[in-house]
Design a protein around this motif. Structure first.
Motif, short mmCIF file in Angstrom:
data_model
loop_
_atom_site.label_atom_id
_atom_site.label_comp_id
_atom_site.label_asym_id
_atom_site.label_seq_id
_atom_site.Cartn_x
_atom_site.Cartn_y
_atom_site.Cartn_z
N GLY A 1 10.69 6.70 10.24
CA GLY A 1 10.99 5.71 9.86
C GLY A 1 12.51 5.23 9.91
O GLY A 1 12.83 4.46 9.26
N SER B 1 8.31 2.00 11.92
CA SER B 1 8.47 2.05 10.42
C SER B 1 7.48 2.82 9.69
O SER B 1 6.34 3.44 10.31
N ARG B 2 7.41 2.86 8.50
CA ARG B 2 6.36 3.26 7.69
C ARG B 2 5.45 2.27 7.18
O ARG B 2 4.57 2.70 5.90
N SER C 1 2.49 0.89 12.61
CA SER C 1 3.11 2.21 12.36
C SER C 1 2.19 3.36 12.81
O SER C 1 0.77 3.05 12.62
#
Length: 803
Positions: free
Chosen positions: A122, A138-139, A265
């Motif tokens: 991330g 990203s997370r 993600s």
């Protein structure tokens, strides 16, 4: 001396002391090791996606089903690079990373596979983040994923955000969780692979940086895990590979959107279900030799450093703790004959002392390792669309066939390409006429035709280490072995009219004296903005020195030249900051390093031309052939490199390292310890592999004759009186540190066979040596000093500027 200057000097002193304490402590904690030696080497691991997911219902199963991944090393790991390759994939979308690419991350997890919150993920660079889908780096979690049920995951709701905002926090190895994960790791420290491209032929490759608990303490890989019975083992971790297809988890086809990219993600449940998980087994990070062992310091060049670090656990079993100090070759030779108490009388060198330096002494030279200086690189194909179709299909994948000659290296080392100068050489009549960079140099393209239709990128110079070294002198000797390169250094143009940077002409790099350093003498300054506060950046900002050859190799792995020419007026105070690492698909970095560092970080190395123009690689055969043709030195039995050798099959930058021992001032105890080093170096230390105690990859085992010579010298130290024959009385020791006469015959017990299971033989709290306590103090004292020193310097300079 005025007050600001006094404060600067004081700050430098504090910084130097702090750095020394931290460095010494690190060597004590890391280098001295009593770990048991593993007998087996690490074998590659290959996993087919279809085998790992035989009953998959993934919407991307068709796109992923043909993939096969291979990881070249999964055991005996430290901070290094491992090669991850794959085939059977669908080519990544052209240009950006829209679909069909690969993502990777390192995760912790003790006995079972990791969960997404345990993964370092991330923190992409801004450039890469803009090349993938909106949440693909990203997370964040999307409620559109059919496997994600918001009502069941209240703990994943981001505090203070809208009701539909979910993400995985990061949970460290101590069990502490945070949504503010960028306070734990960021784009400069994370080893995550945001996106790796699959080429037109369905293959791809990545050198993945494996991090230990020293680089990533929040993962704890290689740290001690204590069991209920008091024994311990080094913590294992995981490599998680998430291949991305061309559909979103809910079945949507993002290729019809603008821009056409998969957006979610890899931690999203459906994407996470497509993962490949590979266990990573680490060597212990911090150990020490047994309590109460005698200590012995040795010194030497960087060429042997990786080997000696690996040997230290095996040497611990001999009853002596050996500390290794990496210093310059000239300093190492000087220590051998120094009259200063405490100077090491064993130094690892590639060239012997001169007759003047060694007058009145007797120095023995025992071969211990074969190696090479190499030109490492990390380059991705980055071609224009009108390139040769057979070459264009490699776009985004790694270049594996780079060739360099002496004159190209001379051009790089003298900042003769405008791209290697502040302001691109504007205003310099010579530089303005030169090719912008090596990539646009017709001499380079002739040797590397794949680069003919290259994009606009250019290398961040040729990364080199600071200081003086015999290995650096050998590079210059090789460069000067080419009449064309020598003429270039002396001011003559190449065949296309390119000339040396005028700032380097006064150095006479083609003259009688061969340099052992890589000077950077272009002092031009360039301002990138109209900001009146901007002072301008120079050569050492955009093409800085690095600590050593291991540092240049690591920077090559990360594709990060530490180029500080990015003016930030919003910093307090305003300052230059480094540009981020080059993104995958557009990497173009080169460095001078040694073969062991290149192997450690999984780097490709260039083939180079010898004096005849033959193109050779640093293969085992070519290095051995070169060493077999080394020339005799002035010291009997010592052979030295010959980068100007004319044989077609030799690698010009081969290296042979000797353990040089000044026998005159040593006592019986010292001689016994040196015998142990030689015996190990010529014995178990020549067994090649990735486990501690072995000869690391990148080195080449000694010949039988060299091993016999080293064993012969080791045996000669058993009779110290005989070994000292020829010593001047002024240089001879009269008594040993243990009270034993130097004329005693020394009995050295055979080296014990090390055990193989760290879980039962590793040190516990009761077995830690006093060295660990000293090391802890060194860190405790040294780290604050490293912080305070620069603060004192900055404050003093600010006072000076204001006065």
């Amino acid at each position: 001396m005025n007050k600001p200057q006094s404060r600067i000097s004081a700050g430098l002193a504090v910084l130097a002391i702090g750095a020394t304490l931290v460095t010494t402590s690190a060597i004590t904690l890391i280098g001295s090791s009593a770990s048991a030696l593993a007998a087996a080497d690490s074998e590659p691991v290959t996993i087919r996606w279809a085998d790992a997911h035989p009953d998959s219902t993934s919407v991307n199963a068709d796109a992923l089903g043909g993939l096969t991944f291979t990881v070249d090393q999964t055991a005996h790991l430290g901070h290094q690079g491992i090669s991850v390759t794959w085939d059977g994939g669908i080519p990544t979308t052209s240009g950006e990373y829209g679909a069909n690419y690969v993502q990777m991350m390192q995760c912790w997890g003790d006995s079972s596979e990791p969960t997404p919150d345990q993964c370092q993920w991330g923190a992409p660079t801004a450039t890469l983040e803009n090349l993938v889908g909106s949440s693909a780096a990203s997370r964040s979690l999307s409620t559109s994923d059919p496997l994600f049920v918001a009502a069941d995951n209240a703990a994943l709701h981001i505090p203070g955000q809208p009701a539909d905002s979910f993400a995985y926090p990061f949970t460290n190895v101590r069990g502490e969780s945070t949504f503010n994960y960028l306070s734990v790791f960021d784009s400069a420290t994370s080893n995550e692979v945001t996106a790796a491209r699959t080429g037109e032929d369905g293959t791809g490759s990545v050198i993945f940086e494996v991090q230990t608990s020293l680089e990533a303490p929040h993962l704890g890989c290689g740290g001690e895990v204590t069991q209920s019975d008091g024994s311990w083992y080094p913590r294992s971790c995981w490599l998680v590979i998430v291949p991305r297809g061309d559909h979103e988890p809910n079945g949507d086809d993002p290729m019809r959107s603008i821009p056409p990219r998969v957006t979610q993600s890899p931690l999203s449940p459906s994407n996470w279900a497509d993962r490949i998980v590979i266990p990573l087994n680490f060597e212990p990070v911090s150990q020490s030799c047994a309590l109460g062992q005698a200590e012995r310091r040795v010194v030497g060049s960087e060429i042997i450093a990786d080997a000696f670090t690996s040997w230290q656990p095996g040497l611990c079993t001999t009853g002596t703790t050996y500390g290794y100090s990496m210093i310059g070759d000239s300093e190492a030779r000087a220590q051998l004959v120094s009259k200063v108490d405490g100077a090491s009388r064993l130094a690892f060198v590639s060239n012997p002392l001169s007759a003047t330096e060694s007058a009145g002494t007797k120095i023995l030279y025992a071969p211990v390792a074969r190696s090479a200086v190499v030109f490492a690189y990390n380059i991705d194909y980055d071609l224009l669309s009108d390139a040769d179709p057979d070459v264009f299909q490699k776009n985004g994948t790694r270049v594996r066939n780079l060739v360099l000659n002496q004159r190209l290296v001379a051009k790089l080392l003298t900042q003769s390409y405008p791209a290697d100068n502040p302001g691109f050489g504007v205003g310099d009549s010579v530089l303005e006429e030169n090719p912008t960079s090596m990539i646009t140099d017709p001499e380079f393209v002739d040797l590397n035709p794949d680069f003919e239709r290259w994009n606009t990128s250019y290398p961040q110079g040729l990364m080199v280490g600071i200081g003086s070294a015999d290995a650096y002198r050998d590079v210059w000797r090789w460069v000067r072995s080419s009449p064309a390169a020598l003429a270039f250094l002396n001011g003559s143009p190449d065949d296309w009219g390119m000339r040396i940077n005028p700032e380097y002409v006064p150095l006479a790099l083609g003259g009688d004296v061969v340099s052992s350093t890589f000077p950077k003498t272009d002092l031009s300054i360039f301002k990138s903005t109209s900001d009146a506060a901007e002072p301008g950046f120079g050569t050492l900002d955009m093409r800085p020195y690095f600590n050593d050859m291991q540092d240049t190799a690591y920077r090559t792995l990360r594709a990060d030249g530490n180029v500080k020419s990015n003016w930030d007026p919003y910093k307090n105070p305003p300052a230059y900051k480094a540009w981020p690492a080059q993104e995958p698909g557009h990497r173009l970095v080169l460095s001078i390093t040694n073969s062991s560092s290149a192997a450690r970080y999984g780097l490709d190395v260039a083939r180079i031309t010898n004096v005849n123009g033959d193109i050779v690689s640093p293969s085992t055969d070519a290095v051995n052939a070169a060493i077999s043709r080394f020339v005799p030195s002035d010291v009997s039995g010592v052979f030295v490199s010959n980068p100007a050798g004319e044989e077609a099959d030799i690698y010009p930058l081969a290296q042979l390292v000797y353990a040089a021992i000044n026998v005159c001032p040593i006592d019986a105890a010292t001689a016994k310890d040196y015998q142990k080093v030689l015996a190990y170096a010529a014995g178990d230390g020549q067994n090649q592999g990735t486990a501690r105690g072995m000869l690391p990859n990148g080195y080449i085992p000694l010949s039988d004759a060299e091993r016999a010579r080293t064993n012969e010298i080791s045996e000669s130290l058993s009779n110290l009186k005989s070994a000292k024959a020829g010593c001047s009385p002024a240089t001879e020791s009269t008594s040993s540190s243990t009270g034993t006469s130097t004329t005693d015959t020394i009995d050295v017990a055979p080296l014990p066979t090390p055990t193989q299971t760290p879980a039962t033989t590793g040190p516990t709290a009761d077995h830690l040596s006093w060295m660990t306590s000293i090391a802890g103090f060194g860190f405790a004292a040294g780290v604050p000093m490293c912080a305070i020193g620069p603060i004192m310097i900055r404050r003093a300079r600010r006072v000076s500027a204001e006065s």
